[in-house]
Design a protein around this motif. Structure first.
Motif, PDB file in Angstrom:
ATOM      1  N   ARG A  17      37.084  33.500  35.724  1.00  0.00           N
ATOM      2  CA  ARG A  17      37.984  34.640  35.720  1.00  0.00           C
ATOM      3  C   ARG A  17      37.531  35.679  34.700  1.00  0.00           C
ATOM      4  N   ARG A  19      39.036  39.763  33.116  1.00  0.00           N
ATOM      5  CA  ARG A  19      40.043  40.815  33.148  1.00  0.00           C
ATOM      6  C   ARG A  19      39.383  42.123  32.775  1.00  0.00           C
ATOM      7  N   SER A  21      39.489  46.241  32.125  1.00  0.00           N
ATOM      8  CA  SER A  21      40.398  47.279  31.637  1.00  0.00           C
ATOM      9  C   SER A  21      39.793  48.643  31.904  1.00  0.00           C
ATOM     10  N   TYR A  80      44.400  47.763  34.655  1.00  0.00           N
ATOM     11  CA  TYR A  80      43.790  46.439  34.538  1.00  0.00           C
ATOM     12  C   TYR A  80      43.449  45.879  35.918  1.00  0.00           C
ATOM     13  N   GLN A  82      42.886  41.854  36.958  1.00  0.00           N
ATOM     14  CA  GLN A  82      42.711  40.435  36.684  1.00  0.00           C
ATOM     15  C   GLN A  82      41.997  39.808  37.878  1.00  0.00           C
ATOM     16  N   ASN A  84      40.474  36.371  39.410  1.00  0.00           N
ATOM     17  CA  ASN A  84      40.438  34.914  39.354  1.00  0.00           C
ATOM     18  C   ASN A  84      39.617  34.364  40.515  1.00  0.00           C
TER      19      ASN A  84
END
Length: 120
Positions: A17, A19, A21, A80, A82, A84
């Motif tokens: 994963r 994240r 920005s 953002y 995210q 996964n």
């Protein structure tokens, strides 16, 4: 002048994963829907996801649905993504951009991008 700066990319193993920005400046961030797009090696730009101004409405490409989540913090002027359950086919440079009806993103507003590499 619109200024978008992406960060958070890197090398990750399949199933991992990350994240991402996107810091915005030069415009009233909270007034604009925003998008993430990506460009894999040797391919064109691909729309990934969009979010409305308040963050309550989101949409995703079929290729990332259920694995990626877009969100925003209007107070921080930050978008953002995210990511996964990453797959090798997610390898690309990821860009944030203003949303534009039809194409899904305003190409002229794209930032410099952040590289995501999914590999074992």
């Amino acid at each position: 002048e619109v200024h978008l700066v992406e960060s958070g990319g890197g090398l990750v193993q399949p199933g991992g994963r990350l994240r991402l920005s996107c810091a915005a400046s030069g415009f009233t961030f909270s007034n604009y829907a925003m998008s993430w797009v990506r460009q894999a090696p040797g391919k064109g730009l691909e729309w990934v996801s969009s979010i409305n101004t308040g963050g309550s409405g989101t949409s995703y490409a079929d290729s990332v649905k259920g694995r990626f989540t877009i969100s925003r913090d209007n107070a921080k002027k930050t978008l953002y993504l995210q990511m996964n359950s990453l797959k090798p086919e997610d390898t690309a440079v990821y860009y944030c951009a203003k949303y534009l009806s039809g194409l899904g993103y305003e190409d002229s507003s794209r930032g410099q991008g952040t590289q995501v590499t999914v590999s074992s």
